[in-house]
Motif scaffolding. Structure first.
Motif, PDB file in Angstrom:
ATOM      1  N   ALA A 231      29.058 -14.904  -1.449  1.00  0.00           N
ATOM      2  CA  ALA A 231      30.514 -14.757  -1.141  1.00  0.00           C
ATOM      3  C   ALA A 231      31.628 -15.720  -1.918  1.00  0.00           C
ATOM      4  N   LEU A 232      30.733 -16.438  -2.696  1.00  0.00           N
ATOM      5  CA  LEU A 232      31.576 -17.335  -3.645  1.00  0.00           C
ATOM      6  C   LEU A 232      31.322 -17.045  -4.893  1.00  0.00           C
ATOM      7  N   LYS A 233      32.570 -17.008  -5.786  1.00  0.00           N
ATOM      8  CA  LYS A 233      32.310 -16.806  -7.221  1.00  0.00           C
ATOM      9  C   LYS A 233      31.272 -17.984  -7.945  1.00  0.00           C
ATOM     10  N   ASP A 234      30.681 -17.456  -8.707  1.00  0.00           N
ATOM     11  CA  ASP A 234      29.494 -18.232  -9.399  1.00  0.00           C
ATOM     12  C   ASP A 234      30.040 -19.723  -9.923  1.00  0.00           C
ATOM     13  N   ASP A 235      31.442 -19.877 -10.444  1.00  0.00           N
ATOM     14  CA  ASP A 235      31.917 -21.128 -10.607  1.00  0.00           C
ATOM     15  C   ASP A 235      32.690 -21.690  -9.339  1.00  0.00           C
ATOM     16  N   TRP A 236      32.565 -21.147  -8.138  1.00  0.00           N
ATOM     17  CA  TRP A 236      33.086 -21.734  -6.811  1.00  0.00           C
ATOM     18  C   TRP A 236      34.438 -22.096  -6.861  1.00  0.00           C
ATOM     19  N   THR A 237      35.190 -21.119  -7.830  1.00  0.00           N
ATOM     20  CA  THR A 237      36.676 -21.118  -7.925  1.00  0.00           C
ATOM     21  C   THR A 237      37.491 -20.441  -6.831  1.00  0.00           C
ATOM     22  N   ALA A 238      36.600 -19.393  -6.242  1.00  0.00           N
ATOM     23  CA  ALA A 238      37.458 -18.509  -5.423  1.00  0.00           C
ATOM     24  C   ALA A 238      36.334 -17.581  -4.712  1.00  0.00           C
ATOM     25  N   PRO A 239      36.656 -16.927  -3.293  1.00  0.00           N
ATOM     26  CA  PRO A 239      35.895 -16.474  -2.631  1.00  0.00           C
ATOM     27  C   PRO A 239      35.446 -14.959  -3.543  1.00  0.00           C
ATOM     28  N   LYS A 434      40.078 -10.644   4.987  1.00  0.00           N
ATOM     29  CA  LYS A 434      41.132 -11.446   4.895  1.00  0.00           C
ATOM     30  C   LYS A 434      40.997 -12.828   5.503  1.00  0.00           C
ATOM     31  N   THR A 435      40.758 -12.885   6.900  1.00  0.00           N
ATOM     32  CA  THR A 435      40.588 -14.146   7.606  1.00  0.00           C
ATOM     33  C   THR A 435      39.273 -15.074   6.765  1.00  0.00           C
ATOM     34  N   ALA A 436      38.053 -14.450   6.414  1.00  0.00           N
ATOM     35  CA  ALA A 436      37.168 -15.200   5.751  1.00  0.00           C
ATOM     36  C   ALA A 436      37.628 -15.780   4.451  1.00  0.00           C
ATOM     37  N   GLU A 437      38.264 -14.879   3.656  1.00  0.00           N
ATOM     38  CA  GLU A 437      39.058 -15.528   2.315  1.00  0.00           C
ATOM     39  C   GLU A 437      39.663 -16.719   2.548  1.00  0.00           C
ATOM     40  N   ASP A 438      40.495 -16.647   3.409  1.00  0.00           N
ATOM     41  CA  ASP A 438      41.590 -17.674   3.732  1.00  0.00           C
ATOM     42  C   ASP A 438      40.591 -18.865   4.095  1.00  0.00           C
ATOM     43  N   ALA A 439      40.023 -18.894   4.854  1.00  0.00           N
ATOM     44  CA  ALA A 439      38.833 -19.900   5.283  1.00  0.00           C
ATOM     45  C   ALA A 439      37.973 -20.405   4.130  1.00  0.00           C
ATOM     46  N   ILE A 440      37.410 -19.499   3.167  1.00  0.00           N
ATOM     47  CA  ILE A 440      36.596 -19.905   2.166  1.00  0.00           C
ATOM     48  C   ILE A 440      37.579 -20.856   1.010  1.00  0.00           C
ATOM     49  N   LYS A 441      39.029 -20.208   0.913  1.00  0.00           N
ATOM     50  CA  LYS A 441      39.950 -20.863   0.070  1.00  0.00           C
ATOM     51  C   LYS A 441      40.151 -22.332   0.505  1.00  0.00           C
ATOM     52  N   LYS A 442      40.327 -22.612   1.788  1.00  0.00           N
ATOM     53  CA  LYS A 442      40.445 -23.802   2.290  1.00  0.00           C
ATOM     54  C   LYS A 442      39.430 -24.736   1.931  1.00  0.00           C
ATOM     55  N   VAL A 443      38.235 -24.197   2.185  1.00  0.00           N
ATOM     56  CA  VAL A 443      37.057 -25.108   1.779  1.00  0.00           C
ATOM     57  C   VAL A 443      37.126 -25.560   0.460  1.00  0.00           C
TER      58      VAL A 443
END
Length: 456
Positions: A231-239, A434-443
């Motif tokens: 669920a996370l890009k390999d470089d951890w920059t984005a969901p 969309k909700t998951a993306e927002d939560a992951i971006k916050k993290v």
């Protein structure tokens, strides 16, 4: 089509007698201790170290108590004080001890070590555990043992976290091939369609994960299977959750829910086997450890249980459907007796294989050793021939399984929350993603994840 006998590791276990099971549960507890932890000798003051471990199954708890007694008897310079902590109190007790600067010298650790290393909680094992012992850790377990080139944990075991178990009698009664598990989700749906009409009230086709927290950790392998990534890009920059694969995985669980193939209220926890043991479900999804519970509490089910890999996506992107969970031993970064702690750790789980063979035998071959010498010794044990599921877990599921993710738990929980909301019809896949993306971006932002991403 259904998975072939070889592929699924069909284990109807018809040759397993109850007497043999009893021997597996009670036997092999002695194990010849290895050499003295300090190499022999030593007449100075005794160094006392504290060792904490969680409450596990009775067989595991017995092994933990026994290995401490054996270490203390094998040498006279170090005394280990063993404390068993109830699993539901572990987090609170450990956090309080760490905050007070009174964490135990050695303790068990589950999951990723990345956060603990970032927080400066773990002592380097390089220097207090021999290089030879560290090199024995198999490549599949290195990612849970070290950060970069530095070791911070020594694994005792790995466990497949998503395994499919099936009741051969219930499948046979429905005209479903019980010699192998369903190879794909389509096969699983076909089997459930045949099984459902044969069930009595209170019985269901399958008991899988069913809540956000359990989805978060137990379906990581399935997420990779459907997408070829997590669920996370390999470089951890984005969901990386807005994909057709994630939508299809959510839709599959919704179909299980909507068609009544799974119970609306959990009959047991994901990690437990009561629902399967009491014949309330034809299929049960759990970790490999569940076979231990079946062997101890539902012996009559041993000859009626099939074990295999969890079904794959019809158009799978990744080869696995399971992660490998783990329990490791670590040394606290603030320990005043780190060298003594390292000697205890090495003698107990990184030295003579005979010290750990009883652990794997008495837990009924449901866990995977992380050293080749231990794998060989466990396979050579006389009881191994009566535990054919060991071959399934070790040789057919574990080699393709992926490690648990090292990114923060909140990322996994965002995915699990999305999966539960779609399954239960509380949200559409698009809205949940969309909700998951927002939560992951916050993290990502709050914890500056790009700076912590694995470099290799």
């Amino acid at each position: 089509m259904m998975r072939s006998t070889t592929r699924a590791g069909r284990i109807a276990i018809t040759a397993l007698g109850i007497a043999a099971v009893g021997a597996m549960l009670a036997g092999c507890g002695a194990g010849t201790p290895g050499e003295s932890a300090d190499g022999g000798g030593g007449s100075g003051d005794v160094t006392t170290i504290q060792f904490w471990h969680r409450t596990f199954t009775p067989a595991e708890n017995e092994w933990y108590a026994d290995i401490v007694k054996k270490f203390n008897a094998a040498q006279k310079d170090i005394k280990v004080v063993d404390t068993e902590v109830p699993a539901d109190a572990w987090d609170q007790k450990m956090k309080a001890a760490q905050a007070a600067g009174k964490a135990p010298d050695v303790y068990t650790h589950a999951g990723s070590i990345q956060d603990a290393v970032n927080a400066g909680q773990l002592h380097e094992l390089n220097g207090i555990v021999s290089d030879d012992a560290l090199k024995q850790i198999l490549p599949a377990a290195e990612s849970i043992s070290k950060v970069g080139d530095t070791y911070y944990a020594y694994p005792l075991l790995q466990e497949a976290q998503a395994v499919l178990f099936w009741n051969t009698d219930m499948l046979d009664a429905a005209g479903v091939d019980s010699s192998a598990g369903p190879a794909t989700w389509s096969d699983l749906f076909d089997a459930c369609a045949k099984i459902q009409p044969t069930l009595q009230s209170g019985q269901y086709c399958i008991s899988p994960a069913g809540d956000a927290a359990t989805f978060a950790w137990s379906t990581v392998g399935q997420q990779y299977n459907f997408n070829g990534h997590l669920a996370l890009k390999d470089d951890w920059t984005a969901p990386d959750i807005d994909t057709d694969g994630y939508r299809q995985l959510m839709a599959n669980y919704k179909e299980l829910w909507d068609k009544g193939y799974m119970p609306k209220q959990a009959l047991d926890s994901y990690v437990g086997g009561k629902d399967f043991g009491e014949k309330k479900v034809a299929f049960k999804v759990s970790g490999s450890w569940m076979m231990s519970e079946i062997g101890s509490d539902y012996k009559e089910m041993l000859t009626k249980t099939g074990v295999g890999a969890f079904p794959s996506a019809d158009d799978a992107e990744g080869d696995t459907t399971s992660t490998l969970g783990n329990f490791k031993w670590v040394v606290d970064a603030k320990s005043k007796n780190a060298e003594a702690a390292g000697k205890f750790l090495e003698w107990s789980i990184a030295g003579d294989p005979a010290n750990v063979v009883p652990f794997f035998v008495n837990t009924q071959f449901t866990k995977v050793p992380v050293r080749q010498s231990v794998q060989d010794a466990v396979a050579a044990d006389a009881a191994a021939a009566d535990a054919p599921w060991s071959t399934v877990v070790t040789n057919e599921i574990a080699p393709d399984a992926i490690p648990e993710p090292t990114y923060p738990w909140d990322v996994s929980l965002a995915v699990g929350t999305a999966m539960e909301s779609v399954m239960k019809g509380a949200s559409t896949p698009d809205a949940a993603i969309k909700t998951a993306e927002d939560a992951i971006k916050k993290v990502i932002q709050q914890q500056d994840l790009p700076s912590k991403a694995p470099k290799n």
